[in-house]
Every structure is written in structure tokens, then in C-alpha cells.
Design an enzyme around this catalytic site. Structure first.
Site, PDB file in Angstrom:
ATOM      1  N   SER A 269       0.829  -1.192   0.000  1.00 55.68           N
ATOM      2  CA  SER A 269       0.000   0.000   0.000  1.00 55.68           C
ATOM      3  C   SER A 269       0.864   1.242   0.000  1.00 55.68           C
ATOM      4  O   SER A 269       1.868   1.320   0.705  1.00 55.68           O
ATOM      5  CB  SER A 269      -0.902  -0.035   1.246  1.00 55.68           C
ATOM      6  OG  SER A 269      -0.935   1.227   1.866  1.00 55.68           O
ATOM      7  N   LYS A 270       0.472   2.212  -0.828  1.00 56.23           N
ATOM      8  CA  LYS A 270       1.238   3.451  -0.924  1.00 56.23           C
ATOM      9  C   LYS A 270       1.287   4.147   0.423  1.00 56.23           C
ATOM     10  O   LYS A 270       2.230   4.857   0.729  1.00 56.23           O
ATOM     11  CB  LYS A 270       0.598   4.396  -1.951  1.00 56.23           C
ATOM     12  CG  LYS A 270       0.970   4.025  -3.364  1.00 56.23           C
ATOM     13  CD  LYS A 270       0.738   5.152  -4.332  1.00 56.23           C
ATOM     14  CE  LYS A 270       1.068   4.632  -5.732  1.00 56.23           C
ATOM     15  NZ  LYS A 270       1.015   5.601  -6.771  1.00 56.23           N
ATOM     16  N   ARG A 271       0.241   4.002   1.201  1.00 59.33           N
ATOM     17  CA  ARG A 271       0.187   4.724   2.466  1.00 59.33           C
ATOM     18  C   ARG A 271       0.942   4.004   3.583  1.00 59.33           C
ATOM     19  O   ARG A 271       1.685   4.609   4.324  1.00 59.33           O
ATOM     20  CB  ARG A 271      -1.275   4.947   2.879  1.00 59.33           C
ATOM     21  CG  ARG A 271      -1.575   6.422   3.124  1.00 59.33           C
ATOM     22  CD  ARG A 271      -3.061   6.701   3.111  1.00 59.33           C
ATOM     23  NE  ARG A 271      -3.676   6.364   1.832  1.00 59.33           N
ATOM     24  CZ  ARG A 271      -4.820   5.687   1.717  1.00 59.33           C
ATOM     25  NH1 ARG A 271      -5.461   5.267   2.786  1.00 59.33           N
ATOM     26  NH2 ARG A 271      -5.327   5.429   0.531  1.00 59.33           N
TER      27      ARG A 271
END
Ligand code: GLU
Ligand code: ZN
Length: 513
Positions: A269-271
Site C-alpha cells: 500500500s502506498k500509504r
């Protein structure tokens, strides 16, 4: 396809930091091209003006350059090819494959709910509707949809996943053109792949579900007589030859690369996950180590070791060996591998690689305080001890900062927490002054002198040298102490011990015996 050279493309959308998954896709494309003597094309898919930013394009170019994956052609920009997409839309419209639709999502949902249809997606309500009605309303249609076949299947013959079949009955008539006339992803993507004579489409598994749509568009364009643009201006074509325009446009070979997952086996996940390639570059991972690690994400070498060079990789890599199970992006393993690559460097190459941290924008001391000779002398010792180059400043900062920057936790533990610290510092200072006077300021002599101090205090060397190390280097860990002191020279060493001694006395004179 004899005579046809392999042509692959890396086609990122500039919507954020350059993701490790994108880097892996770029690498596998690049490897296939290098291995086959083919062409690696960079295409920026920047049709989504709202989400695209020029700085992300710069980030893509910088990351590819850092990893040594320069493109043979491009970067092409989709934003500069709108005329081509308009021609394709016209042609598909003429061929009757597209139809206008003004349905809102609510309308579609209302209809399918009323009819008790469970499959989500468009219900084909506007199929067969003419352009006239839309033109008559004076408004452009909300969308042009692509009429998918009612029966049969679309098969994707995928090098990694095998044959994957998609039943047409489960494929909705998807939107191919937006109200503003702009093409949607699939249309622009396929027009480009045809025009750029792409022979192999190698990309992330997340795009597999849209592949049957792409194949339908591809076939519709070919059937309608689409003429590949020909070698675009400035493009080097390997044999200078292009297929005749009326020749059938062959589908590319597809290879969908396995998903990257985190420790919890969840999609990266990018976050939550550290996925920005920029971050690894700035933390001091070596590009060759990063490439080495990326290659292991879905592929393994034909030898019993995981450390290899880019040249070896090029000679071994085969798309057919790519695995389809999800690949764990393991930062600890990457870091370990990086350390091995750091140690495999020559001292000169190591010194060179450290430049951004020693004399570049990441240095933490004034450039006039940096002494390249001092660093070169310490380099082999530092090289043995770091996993990433970003650790270098902490390790050698004491050589280039005066007064030395004191790590207070180290001071507390090794000096304040040691009742004998003052006494040990005094004894060490006296012994070192003797070496200075005798002109024997060497690591060996410093070692022996400190051993004698330890003996005098009834301690092991390691315990006895802790306050000295903190006084001289400001930290409890770092490169070997005696070599460090040799390089620092007597003046700075004695000054630092003196300052530490004064601080101990000032704090209440711990352990003056
Ligand atoms: N632009 C697409 C993306 O970044 C990739 C398209 C492709 O590789 O076919 O997801
Ligand atoms: Zn409709």
C-alpha cells in the site's frame, strides 16, 4: 515473427512517487529488451490531467536513470497524441463498435435492480442507439461505450499465468471515450501499443482484468483497417523496416507480473508501506543492489546465490521463469543484500558512492570541514560496517565536526553511568600524551596504551575504552576506536578527552578516585 525485433514498453502514469512495483515492471521490460537485443520504450501515460503532475514525470525519469534503465525510445507522452486517439475513435465509431450513452450510474443501477440482475456493470440499455439522437440533443454524449460480444470468450495467453479466459457474457460494454472526447485508459494504451509496434506487454497483474478489453479494442482496430502510425519521428527502428499497413496487426505477447505484498501478505500500500523508490535512493541503497533485489520479486536466478551483478542478470533473465505467486517485498532482505553489495565495492567505488553524504547535498558538516584524505583512510573500516550509505554520516561525523557532536544517551550510559569514567579518561589522556611525545601516534600504539590503562583499572579493554570512545567520537558505536584516533591525530583526541573530563568534573566530579 522472424525479422521483427522485440519491442517492449514501460508505460507509467505520473500520479505519484515512483513505486517499487513500477520499478520491478520497468526492470523486467528492460531485461527482456537487453537480453534479446530489442528496444525498451518509455511511454508516459499522462491523459488524466487532474491526477498527473510534471514533478512525478521527473521522478520517473530520475528513478530510471538512477537504476540504469535508460530508454532506447521515448519518453513518448500520451498527452501529445490526442489526435491519434481521435482518429481511432472515429474509426471505431464508423465501424459501429462504439455507441453513445448518456445513462447515469443511478439510472443503470435502478434498472438492473428492478430487473433483479446481480452482475454489476452496464446493462447495454443504449446499444443500437444512433448518433443522431445524441447530435439532436445538442449535447455531446456522456460517454461512448464499446460494444462487447454477447458470446464466446476472450483468451489472454499469458507467459506468466498461462491461458486465462474471460467469458464475454461477464464483460460489460465499457466506456472507451469520455464526454470531452478523451480516450479512456484501454483505448489510448492499445492505440499506442499498436502504433509503437509493441511485441511484448509486460506489466503488473493488477492490469490483467482490463486485458480482455484491450484485446477487443485491438482486434476491432485491426478489423477496421487501422494503419499503425509507422515509426514515429526520431524513432530508431532496428531494421529500418515496418510491416505493410494492410498486414494483420498481431497481438502482443502478454506477461502479467505477480503482485507485490507486504509482511501480512497484503498488496503493498502506498500509504502503509515504504514503496517510494526515491526513498531508497536517498537512504543510500546502491542502484545495483536495488536492481538485484527487484529481480528476485517473482524470479530466481539459475544459481545458488542471491547476490549477482546486472550483467549476470541480463544473461540469465527469462520471462518464462517468472513465477505467478505474490512476491514479498522484504525491506530487511533488501537491506541485507545492499550491505553485501556495499562490501563488494572497491574502496574507491565506495568513497565515490558516499559522495552525496560526504560532500553533497546530504552531508551534515560544512564542506570546508570535510577532509577527503581522512575519509579515504577510514573508508575500508566504514565499508565493513554499514548496510546503507545513509549510515555513513553518523559513523564518521566525529572526524569532520569540532567540537564533536555528543550523543547524550551514549554520554549518560558510558560516562555518567560509570563511576570510574573520570579516572579512566585521565589515565588515557596521560598515556596518549606519552605517545604524542614519543612520536608513536599509531593505532597499534594507541591500542597497547589503552590496554595498559584498562589493566591499571582492573577492567577488560572493551569496558575501559567506552568512556574514551564517547569522549572522542561522541557515540558508543562506530568504526574501530584506535584507527579513528590515529586518523584524528593527537591534538583533537586530547582536546576532546580534556573537554569530556571537564564536563565530568563539572557534573560533580564522578569517580576522581
Ligand atoms: N499506465 C498504466 C499504469 O501505470 C500501465 C499501462 C500498461 O503497462 O499497460 O498502471
Ligand atoms: Zn446508456
Amino acid at each position: 515473427m522472424p525479422g521483427v525485433t522485440l519491442r517492449v514498453r514501460f508505460a507509467p502514469s505520473p500520479t505519484g512517487y515512483f513505486h517499487v512495483g513500477s520499478a520491478r515492471t520497468a526492470l523486467f521490460n528492460w531485461l527482456v529488451a537487453r537480453r534479446a537485443g530489442g528496444t525498451f520504450i518509455l511511454r508516459i501515460e499522462d491523459t488524466d490531467a487532474e491526477r498527473n503532475r510534471e514533478e512525478w514525470v521527473d521522478g520517473i525519469l530520475a528513478a530510471l536513470a538512477w537504476l540504469g534503465m535508460d530508454a532506447d525510445e521515448g519518453p513518448y507522452r500520451q498527452s501529445a497524441r490526442t489526435e491519434r486517439y481521435r482518429q481511432a475513435v472515429d474509426m471505431l465509431w464508423e465501424a459501429g463498435v462504439l455507441y453513445a450513452c448518456d445513462c447515469t450510474r443511478d439510472q443503470v443501477e435502478g434498472r438492473t435492480k428492478a430487473a433483479g440482475v446481480l452482475t454489476p456493470g452496464y446493462d447495454g440499455h443504449c446499444r443500437g442507439r444512433g448518433l443522431a439522437r445524441v447530435a439532436g440533443s445538442g449535447e455531446p454524449p456522456r460517454a461512448l461505450r464499446f460494444r462487447t460480444p454477447d458470446e464466446g470468450t476472450v483468451a489472454v495467453d499469458d507467459v506468466v499465468r498461462g491461458r486465462v479466459e474471460f467469458p464475454c457474457s461477464a464483460m460489460e460494454d465499457f466506456v472507451a471515450v469520455k464526454a470531452n472526447g478523451g480516450p479512456l485508459f484501454v483505448l489510448a494504451n492499445v492505440v499506442d501499443d499498436i502504433d509503437m509496434a509493441i511485441t511484448h506487454v509486460i506489466r503488473g497483474e493488477d492490469l490483467l482484468p482490463t486485458t480482455p478489453r484491450g484485446i477487443l479494442v485491438w482486434q476491432a482496430l485491426a478489423a477496421a483497417g487501422w494503419q499503425p502510425e509507422g515509426t514515429p519521428t526520431g524513432v530508431r527502428s532496428a531494421d529500418g523496416e515496418r510491416a505493410a499497413p494492410d498486414e494483420r496487426i498481431p497481438l502482443p505477447v502478454f506477461a502479467h507480473l505477480p503482485m507485490l505484498v507486504n509482511e501480512q501478505r497484503k498488496k503493498l500500500s502506498k500509504r502503509r508501506d515504504p514503496v517510494a523508490v526515491e526513498r531508497y535512493r536517498d537512504e543510500g541503497y546502491l542502484p545495483q543492489a536495488f536492481v538485484n533485489y527487484l529481480a528476485l520479486l517473482g524470479w530466481s536466478p539459475p544459481v545458488d546465490r542471491e547476490l549477482f551483478s546486472v550483467d549476470e542478470l541480463v544473461s540469465w533473465f527469462d520471462l518464462a521463469d517468472v513465477n505467478h505467486s505474490p512476491a514479498f517485498f522484504d525491506v530487511a532482505k533488501l537491506t541485507h543484500l545492499n550491505g553485501e553489495h556495499v562490501r563488494a565495492l572497491s574502496t574507491d567505488a565506495f568513497v565515490e558512492a558516499c559522495a552525496p553524504w560526504t560532500k553533497g547535498h546530504l552531508a551534515r558538516w560544512r564542506s570546508e570541514d570535510f577532509d577527503p584524505e581522512v575519509f579515504a583512510r577510514m573508508a575500508p573500516l566504514v565499508q565493513e560496517r554499514v548496510a546503507v550509505l545513509g549510515e555513513v554520516p553518523d559513523m564518521v561525523g566525529f572526524l569532520f565536526t569540532d567540537p564533536v557532536e555528543m550523543d547524550e544517551a551514549s554520554w549518560e550510559k558510558a560516562v555518567v553511568g560509570d563511576p570510574q569514567a573520570g579516572e579512566l579518561l585521565d589515565a588515557a589522556a596521560a598515556a596518549y600524551r606519552g605517545l604524542e611525545a614519543a612520536g608513536t601516534w599509531t593505532a597499534d600504539a594507541l591500542h597497547r596504551a589503552t590496554e595498559a590503562v584498562a589493566e591499571g583499572a582492573g577492567r577488560k579493554l572493551g569496558k575501559a575504552q567506552a568512556p574514551v570512545r564517547v569522549a572522542v567520537t561522541g557515540r558508543r558505536v562506530g568504526p574501530p576506536l584506535f584507527e579513528s584516533m590515529e586518523v584524528l591525530g593527537p591534538r583533537r583526541v586530547l582536546e576532546r578527552i580534556g573537554r569530556a573530563r571537564a564536563r565530568v568534573a563539572g557534573a560533580g566530579g564522578t569517580g576522581t578516585g
